[in-house]
Design a protein around this motif. Structure first.
Motif, mmCIF file in Angstrom:
data_model
loop_
_atom_site.group_PDB
_atom_site.id
_atom_site.type_symbol
_atom_site.label_atom_id
_atom_site.label_comp_id
_atom_site.label_asym_id
_atom_site.label_seq_id
_atom_site.Cartn_x
_atom_site.Cartn_y
_atom_site.Cartn_z
ATOM 1 N N THR A 127 0.782 -1.162 -0.195
ATOM 2 C CA THR A 127 0.129 -0.103 -0.027
ATOM 3 C C THR A 127 0.827 1.087 0.193
ATOM 4 N N ARG A 128 1.832 1.173 0.686
ATOM 5 C CA ARG A 128 2.734 2.271 0.986
ATOM 6 C C ARG A 128 3.472 2.682 -0.329
ATOM 7 N N ASP A 129 4.031 1.596 -1.053
ATOM 8 C CA ASP A 129 4.748 1.847 -2.188
ATOM 9 C C ASP A 129 3.871 2.442 -3.380
ATOM 10 N N PHE A 130 2.627 1.583 -3.396
ATOM 11 C CA PHE A 130 1.559 2.102 -4.365
ATOM 12 C C PHE A 130 1.216 3.547 -4.334
ATOM 13 N N ILE A 131 1.006 4.014 -3.070
ATOM 14 C CA ILE A 131 0.290 5.459 -2.936
ATOM 15 C C ILE A 131 1.639 6.396 -3.378
ATOM 16 N N ASP A 132 2.691 5.916 -3.052
ATOM 17 C CA ASP A 132 3.960 6.842 -3.262
ATOM 18 C C ASP A 132 4.128 7.018 -4.851
ATOM 19 N N LYS A 133 4.167 5.962 -5.365
ATOM 20 C CA LYS A 133 4.287 6.011 -7.044
ATOM 21 C C LYS A 133 2.852 6.852 -7.516
ATOM 22 N N VAL A 134 1.816 6.587 -7.016
ATOM 23 C CA VAL A 134 0.480 7.279 -7.770
ATOM 24 C C VAL A 134 0.694 8.904 -7.338
ATOM 25 N N GLN A 135 1.216 9.228 -6.046
ATOM 26 C CA GLN A 135 1.377 10.670 -5.717
ATOM 27 C C GLN A 135 2.455 11.069 -6.740
ATOM 28 N N ARG A 136 3.507 10.439 -6.925
ATOM 29 C CA ARG A 136 4.545 11.038 -7.665
ATOM 30 C C ARG A 136 4.126 11.251 -9.246
ATOM 31 N N ARG A 137 3.414 10.304 -9.685
ATOM 32 C CA ARG A 137 2.936 10.382 -11.071
ATOM 33 C C ARG A 137 1.636 11.533 -11.233
ATOM 34 N N ALA A 138 0.924 11.664 -10.282
ATOM 35 C CA ALA A 138 -0.208 12.369 -10.488
ATOM 36 C C ALA A 138 0.403 14.057 -10.201
ATOM 37 N N LEU A 139 1.333 14.258 -9.520
ATOM 38 C CA LEU A 139 2.093 15.761 -9.347
ATOM 39 C C LEU A 139 3.168 16.078 -10.582
ATOM 40 N N GLU A 140 3.557 14.895 -11.303
ATOM 41 C CA GLU A 140 4.441 14.887 -12.208
ATOM 42 C C GLU A 140 3.978 15.274 -13.575
ATOM 43 N N SER A 141 2.620 14.511 -13.757
ATOM 44 C CA SER A 141 2.145 14.370 -15.043
ATOM 45 C C SER A 141 1.652 15.498 -15.764
ATOM 46 N N GLU A 142 2.247 15.562 -17.063
ATOM 47 C CA GLU A 142 1.923 16.536 -17.818
ATOM 48 C C GLU A 142 0.894 16.127 -19.236
ATOM 49 N N SER A 143 1.059 14.877 -19.335
ATOM 50 C CA SER A 143 0.409 14.349 -20.584
ATOM 51 C C SER A 143 -1.100 14.252 -20.452
ATOM 52 N N LEU A 144 -1.689 14.261 -19.087
ATOM 53 C CA LEU A 144 -2.851 14.077 -19.072
ATOM 54 C C LEU A 144 -3.474 15.444 -18.601
ATOM 55 N N LYS A 145 -3.044 16.439 -18.648
ATOM 56 C CA LYS A 145 -3.630 17.708 -18.330
ATOM 57 C C LYS A 145 -5.047 18.057 -19.126
ATOM 58 N N SER A 146 -5.171 17.372 -20.087
ATOM 59 C CA SER A 146 -6.436 17.693 -20.858
ATOM 60 C C SER A 146 -7.679 16.821 -20.101
ATOM 61 N N LEU A 147 -7.468 15.990 -19.305
ATOM 62 C CA LEU A 147 -8.531 15.351 -18.654
ATOM 63 C C LEU A 147 -8.775 15.684 -17.567
ATOM 64 N N THR A 148 -10.207 15.443 -16.976
ATOM 65 C CA THR A 148 -10.735 16.173 -15.846
ATOM 66 C C THR A 148 -10.035 15.496 -14.537
ATOM 67 N N PRO A 149 -9.753 16.101 -13.427
ATOM 68 C CA PRO A 149 -9.014 15.546 -12.322
ATOM 69 C C PRO A 149 -9.457 13.987 -11.885
ATOM 70 N N ASP A 150 -10.762 14.033 -11.866
ATOM 71 C CA ASP A 150 -10.906 12.439 -11.535
ATOM 72 C C ASP A 150 -10.624 11.210 -12.656
ATOM 73 N N GLN A 151 -10.724 11.739 -13.817
ATOM 74 C CA GLN A 151 -10.181 10.883 -14.991
ATOM 75 C C GLN A 151 -8.805 10.569 -14.743
ATOM 76 N N GLN A 152 -7.879 11.961 -14.617
ATOM 77 C CA GLN A 152 -6.678 11.764 -14.625
ATOM 78 C C GLN A 152 -6.048 10.807 -13.816
ATOM 79 N N THR A 153 -6.782 10.938 -12.213
ATOM 80 C CA THR A 153 -6.144 10.280 -11.031
ATOM 81 C C THR A 153 -6.714 8.832 -11.529
#
Length: 450
Positions: free
Chosen positions: A48-74
């Motif tokens: 769980t800890r590793d999974f959450i860390d990876k999701v958080q890092r990707r969500a904060l760094e993501s540029e390719s998904l800016k066109s999507l709504t926040p819920d779709q992006q996450t």
């Protein structure tokens, strides 16, 4: 399957709907909910800890998904990471170049090994193999009888040997396999605790005698992290090549499915989704992730439909629809048969996106309704099934009495068939022109065949 986890995850994503931009605070709020949902689902805390860390890092760094709504992006990021956590892609059984497949089935008492043996044998048989099962559980009363009964149901032979050790039974079975050219052997073993050294040593001896190409652990999905601990212990002694998750239809949490691959490195190859012997599916991480996140599993649904639908009947039905001949109650029976072959109604509907949300709002699939419809149609004569316009009041009373239903229920069923035919007619461009309003009266159509 995984209802509790799915509901909590979807609730977390609901917080993001309607927002125009994804902020760091919103990400942390949602990830806090995700962390709690996964821990409550009995997912390993390190996973769980590793999974959450990876999701958080990707969500904060993501540029390719800016066109999507926040819920779709996450949701997209979570689905991709969840898929990676469970192994990325499906790992089918590896058949050696010799064509001779041998599978050793192991696990705890009560995990469902014997039933899993029969389910796997049926799957291999349907894929063109000629399987045989070996009864090496010499400890549990009636274990051999159970395997033989299951074997007779699927027409697969069972090798037995009286007053012999499991090692000897496995050894002799392999001689029969070579002699009679079976292409697959499935070795059923007795359940045992991973802490029982004597029985674990016996299992090692059985493996040495059988020389399996696959060594599977059958793990009860409903026990959560305990299944992960069991997988670790069995893998250490036996070098597992795969896991079969049993009783997954009764697992509302999903901890075992999510954690096993990440903790042990052993892939989940199959899961058992019901009591029926054909309720046995290949484990596709991306599809399971989609189900967990409430996106359904249309790919598996299509595969199941293709497997049960008769191609000739499908072509005939299509030609009749295009010719605007209309559906009949015989078509109803065919469709009911297809649904029943695909699994329970809840399992089939569970592959449709959004079904979990409907359940949370109180919708419950009623298997009895399908049985009631089937009873009504089977109480009709062949002529009535082929032409429902023959159903006058007297015939409906007879059918109601024969099917244990009411005339009102029969009227509802006839109305549904009429509505379906009206919709089909409109889709194929054959809808009749509307009647014009006149000064004297308005002509309304209550029945499409008048």
């Amino acid at each position: 399957m995984f209802e509790s986890l799915s509901e909590k995850l979807q609730s977390a994503f609901d917080q993001l709907r309607g927002r125009g931009r994804l902020t760091e605070r919103q990400i942390k709020d949602v990830l806090r909910e995700l962390r709690m949902a996964m821990l409550e689902a009995d997912v390993n805390y390190r996973v769980t800890r590793d999974f959450i860390d990876k999701v958080q890092r990707r969500a904060l760094e993501s540029e390719s998904l800016k066109s999507l709504t926040p819920d779709q992006q996450t949701l997209t990021i979570v689905k991709e990471e969840l898929t990676a956590l469970m192994g990325e892609t499906a790992e089918p059984i590896q058949v050696p170049e010799t064509g001779q497949l041998t599978v050793l089935m192991t696990g705890l008492n009560g995990a469902g090994k014997t039933t899993a043996c029969a389910k796997l044998a049926l799957r291999l048989k349907n894929e063109g193999h000629t399987p045989i099962m070996a009864a090496c559980d010499v400890y549990r009363p009636a274990a051999i009888d159970q395997l033989q009964k299951l074997g007779s149901q699927i027409d697969v032979p069972v090798f037995t040997l009286e007053r012999a050790t499991p090692e000897k039974i496995a050894q002799e079975c392999m001689r029969v396999v070579q002699k009679e050219s079976y292409s697959a052997a499935i070795i059923d073993t007795a359940g045992r605790m991973q802490t029982n050294e004597e029985l674990m040593d016996e299992l090692v001896a059985v493996k040495k005698a059988a020389q399996p190409t696959e060594t599977f652990l059958v793990a009860d999905a409903t026990v959560g992290q305990e299944a992960v601990s069991v997988a670790e212990a069995f893998d250490e002694r036996l070098d597992l090549t795969g896991v079969i998750l049993s009783k997954i239809d009764g697992d509302a949490r999903g901890g075992a499915a999510i954690s096993i691959r990440a903790v042990t490195g052993t892939p989940i190859k199959f899961f058992s989704s019901g009591e029926r012997l054909d309720a046995f599916e290949e484990f596709h991480p991306d599809r399971i992730a989609s189900r967990i996140l409430g996106r359904g599993d249309m790919q598996t649904l299509m595969e199941k439909a293709e497997a049960v639908i008769d191609e000739e009947k499908a072509k005939d039905l299509e030609s009749r629809i295009l010719a605007q001949q209309g559906l009949t109650f015989n078509d109803f029976l065919d469709q009911l048969s297809h649904i029943q072959k695909m699994g329970s109604l809840e399992q089939v509907l569970g592959m449709i996106p959004g079904f979990d949300k409907m359940k949370s709002l109180g919708f419950q699939p009623d298997e009895r309704q399908l049985k009631r419809v089937e009873a009504i149609v089977l109480s009709m004569t062949p002529e009535e099934r082929n032409n429902h316009r023959l159903l006058d009041a007297s015939r409906k009373r007879r059918i109601a009495k024969g099917s244990g239903s009411s005339v009102q229920q029969i009227n509802q069923l006839v109305q549904q068939l009429s509505q379906m035919n009206r919709a089909m007619k409109q889709l194929t461009g054959g809808a009749a022109p509307r009647k014009r309003r006149t000064k004297k009266r308005i002509i309304r159509h209550n029945f499409p065949f008048k």
